[in-house]
Write a protein that holds these residues in place. Sequence first.
Motif, short mmCIF file in Angstrom:
data_model
loop_
_atom_site.label_atom_id
_atom_site.label_comp_id
_atom_site.label_asym_id
_atom_site.label_seq_id
_atom_site.Cartn_x
_atom_site.Cartn_y
_atom_site.Cartn_z
N VAL A 19 -17.33 4.85 28.30
CA VAL A 19 -16.58 3.98 27.47
C VAL A 19 -17.01 3.00 27.81
O VAL A 19 -16.72 2.14 29.10
N GLU A 20 -18.05 2.19 27.13
CA GLU A 20 -18.16 0.83 26.96
C GLU A 20 -17.29 -0.19 26.97
O GLU A 20 -16.09 -0.37 26.61
N GLU A 23 -15.44 -0.86 23.60
CA GLU A 23 -14.65 0.15 22.89
C GLU A 23 -13.15 -0.24 23.96
O GLU A 23 -12.23 0.02 22.92
N SER A 38 -9.50 11.18 23.56
CA SER A 38 -10.97 10.99 23.21
C SER A 38 -10.81 12.60 24.86
O SER A 38 -12.21 12.99 24.62
N CYS A 43 -17.70 16.33 22.61
CA CYS A 43 -19.36 15.61 21.96
C CYS A 43 -20.13 16.52 21.55
O CYS A 43 -20.21 17.84 21.95
N ASN A 55 -22.40 10.28 26.81
CA ASN A 55 -23.07 8.52 26.18
C ASN A 55 -23.54 8.82 25.29
O ASN A 55 -24.27 7.52 25.08
N SER A 57 -24.45 8.79 21.39
CA SER A 57 -23.94 7.51 20.34
C SER A 57 -22.81 8.07 19.28
O SER A 57 -22.15 7.21 19.17
N LYS A 60 -20.17 7.11 20.92
CA LYS A 60 -19.89 6.43 20.84
C LYS A 60 -18.76 5.60 19.43
O LYS A 60 -17.33 5.25 19.44
N ASP A 61 -19.62 6.65 18.75
CA ASP A 61 -18.54 6.56 16.97
C ASP A 61 -17.30 7.23 17.05
O ASP A 61 -16.70 6.46 16.15
N ARG A 63 -15.61 7.98 19.71
CA ARG A 63 -14.68 6.56 20.87
C ARG A 63 -13.19 5.43 19.64
O ARG A 63 -12.70 5.31 19.44
#
Length: 151
Positions: A19-20, A23, A38, A43, A55, A57, A60-61, A63
């Motif tokens: 989790v960046e 976000e 989550s 994934c 990790n 992409s 991430k979308d 999340r």
Amino acid sequence: MRKLLFAVAVLLAVPAFAVEPDEVLPDPALEARAREISKGLRCLVCRNESIDESNASLAKDLRVLVRERLVEGDSDVEVVDFVVDRYGEYVLLKPTTGGANVLLWIAGPAMLLLALGIGAVYIRGRRAAGDTPADTLSEAEQARLKEIMRE
């Protein structure tokens, strides 16, 4: 020794880096709900890894999508339903036990019971076959065998 402990700590914390910072929601309660949701979503790139740990992409979308839905005021169930409607039930790490999935949940134990039943019938049949006396040769066959053995 300290370097080794540091390396182990970093390796154990790798999923936390998924989790960046951009976000993360400013509201801690919404962020906690987003993290909890989550953890239950798969994934689709990494397979058996939650979107919280991945990790990729696409993770991430997903999340970001979960957090957007929470900010809009959706409940946890509504967020999960939205993601399932969009990506299918495969996105759930723990699939439901209703609907067509009942066949999948029942198929394994049913096949085991079927195999045990077939095995029991086979073993019972072999035991019954072993109890019968061996076929004996007729007198003509015995005479022919003696003739062959003399040659």
